[in-house]
Enzyme design. Structure first.
Site, PDB file in Angstrom:
ATOM      1  N   ASP A 200       0.861  -1.196   0.000  1.00 22.98           N
ATOM      2  CA  ASP A 200       0.000   0.000   0.000  1.00 22.98           C
ATOM      3  C   ASP A 200       0.896   1.245   0.000  1.00 22.98           C
ATOM      4  O   ASP A 200       1.581   1.541   0.985  1.00 22.98           O
ATOM      5  CB  ASP A 200      -0.903  -0.017   1.233  1.00 22.98           C
ATOM      6  CG  ASP A 200      -1.934   1.110   1.176  1.00 22.98           C
ATOM      7  OD1 ASP A 200      -3.133   0.803   1.251  1.00 22.98           O
ATOM      8  OD2 ASP A 200      -1.541   2.288   1.044  1.00 22.98           O
ATOM      9  N   ASP A 203       0.202   3.933   2.792  1.00 23.68           N
ATOM     10  CA  ASP A 203       0.610   3.458   4.127  1.00 23.68           C
ATOM     11  C   ASP A 203       2.126   3.441   4.264  1.00 23.68           C
ATOM     12  O   ASP A 203       2.677   3.817   5.304  1.00 23.68           O
ATOM     13  CB  ASP A 203       0.052   2.057   4.394  1.00 23.68           C
ATOM     14  CG  ASP A 203      -1.429   2.083   4.745  1.00 23.68           C
ATOM     15  OD1 ASP A 203      -1.960   3.187   5.008  1.00 23.68           O
ATOM     16  OD2 ASP A 203      -2.051   1.005   4.751  1.00 23.68           O
TER      17      ASP A 203
HETATM   18  C1  PRP Z   1      -3.973   4.009  -3.893  1.00 28.20           C
HETATM   19  C2  PRP Z   1      -3.032   4.588  -4.927  1.00 28.20           C
HETATM   20  C3  PRP Z   1      -3.960   4.954  -6.049  1.00 28.20           C
HETATM   21  C4  PRP Z   1      -4.999   3.883  -5.971  1.00 28.20           C
HETATM   22  C5  PRP Z   1      -4.749   2.902  -7.066  1.00 28.20           C
HETATM   23  O1  PRP Z   1      -4.627   5.000  -3.207  1.00 28.20           O
HETATM   24  O2  PRP Z   1      -2.272   5.669  -4.456  1.00 28.20           O
HETATM   25  O3  PRP Z   1      -4.527   6.245  -5.927  1.00 28.20           O
HETATM   26  O4  PRP Z   1      -4.853   3.234  -4.703  1.00 28.20           O
HETATM   27  O5  PRP Z   1      -5.744   1.956  -7.120  1.00 28.20           O
HETATM   28  P1  PRP Z   1      -6.758   1.836  -8.334  1.00 28.20           P
HETATM   29  O6  PRP Z   1      -5.957   1.941  -9.588  1.00 28.20           O
HETATM   30  O7  PRP Z   1      -7.360   0.473  -8.143  1.00 28.20           O
HETATM   31  O8  PRP Z   1      -7.794   2.924  -8.223  1.00 28.20           O
HETATM   32  P2  PRP Z   1      -5.643   4.660  -1.997  1.00 28.20           P
HETATM   33  O9  PRP Z   1      -7.037   4.493  -2.509  1.00 28.20           O
HETATM   34  O10 PRP Z   1      -5.075   3.538  -1.189  1.00 28.20           O
HETATM   35  O11 PRP Z   1      -5.654   6.010  -1.179  1.00 28.20           O
HETATM   36  P3  PRP Z   1      -4.473   6.719  -0.376  1.00 28.20           P
HETATM   37  O12 PRP Z   1      -3.459   7.179  -1.378  1.00 28.20           O
HETATM   38  O13 PRP Z   1      -5.176   7.851   0.284  1.00 28.20           O
HETATM   39  O14 PRP Z   1      -3.903   5.731   0.601  1.00 28.20           O
HETATM   40  N1  URA Z   2      -3.016   0.864  -4.084  1.00 31.44           N
HETATM   41  C1  URA Z   2      -1.810   0.645  -3.536  1.00 31.44           C
HETATM   42  O1  URA Z   2      -1.296   1.476  -2.765  1.00 31.44           O
HETATM   43  N2  URA Z   2      -1.162  -0.495  -3.838  1.00 31.44           N
HETATM   44  C2  URA Z   2      -1.672  -1.401  -4.668  1.00 31.44           C
HETATM   45  O2  URA Z   2      -1.011  -2.434  -4.918  1.00 31.44           O
HETATM   46  C3  URA Z   2      -2.935  -1.165  -5.229  1.00 31.44           C
HETATM   47  C4  URA Z   2      -3.584  -0.014  -4.934  1.00 31.44           C
END
Ligand code: PRP
Ligand code: URA
Length: 209
Positions: A200, A203
């Protein structure tokens, strides 16, 4: 159809390996993402147009080149896109920065928009949308839709890692957008995470869980 460019510079590939490593802690992860973003900014600006100018060196007059054309704008997708902004600004310090806030609903994996704040002249800028991860592609596609709705005409997407599923969704939703990445990985797992990926991104950047 939009093209996919993979930046294969050895420094980018080397640093990406340490970004992927689960033993890389928050501080080092942040520093590496910052460095790779800077190197990717160098690569993505390779085709920027130049114009000839005349300057005086201490020795004589000379014709030389400066960057011309549209001004740039960076649009990180919150949160994780923030980790790539400073690295890019090191090479493109005059770029304006807009923000699009999206999170992925953990059940549906669909993006939920919660914030959009953009420079007032986005229609005149070449915009680079930045997010470390293109997984299902839902977040990037929604961010690009949000930008187009507000007048953006000239857009590129830059990510660290893309999944084939995300590339396909991006190309279906926005066939006009070129994608610039450091790697295209194998696939998504059942939770929508990129495999092998880096986990992630938000995170790992911000130390949350
Ligand atoms: C993560 C990442 C992208 C998204 C990608 O963000 O930074 O924005 O997931 O996934 P997708 O292509 O399936 O849409 P997240 O939703 O975890 O939010 P965050 O950056 O606030 O942790
Ligand atoms: N968002 C993330 O941060 N990691 C993944 O692998 C997919 C979505």
């Amino acid at each position: 159809m939009g093209k996919v460019y993979v930046f294969d510079h050895p420094l980018i590939q080397h640093k990406l390996s340490y970004i992927r490593d689960k033993n890389t802690g928050t501080k080092e992860f942040r520093e590496l993402v910052d460095e790779v973003a800077m190197l990717m900014a160098y690569e993505i600006t390779r085709e920027m147009p130049l114009e000839e100018v005349v300057i005086e060196t201490p020795v004589t007059t000379c014709k030389t080149n400066v960057i011309s054309g549209k001004k740039l704008g960076l649009v990180p997708i919150l949160r994780a896109g923030l980790g790539m902004v400073d690295g890019m600004l090191k090479l493109i310090p005059a770029a304006k920065v807009g923000h699009v806030g999206l999170y992925r609903d953990p059940e549906t994996l669909e993006p939920v928009e919660y914030y959009v704040k953009l420079p007032s002249d986005i229609q005149d800028r070449e915009l680079i949308v930045i997010d470390p991860m293109l997984a299902t592609g839902g977040s990037a596609a929604a961010a690009i839709t949000a930008l187009k709705k507000r007048g953006a005409l000239n857009l590129k997407l830059m990510c660290l890692i893309a999944a084939p599923e995300g590339i396909e969704r991006l190309q279906q939703a926005h066939p006009d957008i070129d994608l610039y990445v450091a790697a295209v990985d194998e696939q998504l797992n059942d939770h929508g995470y990129i495999v092998p990926g880096l986990g992630d991104a938000g995170d790992r950047l911000f130390g949350t869980k």
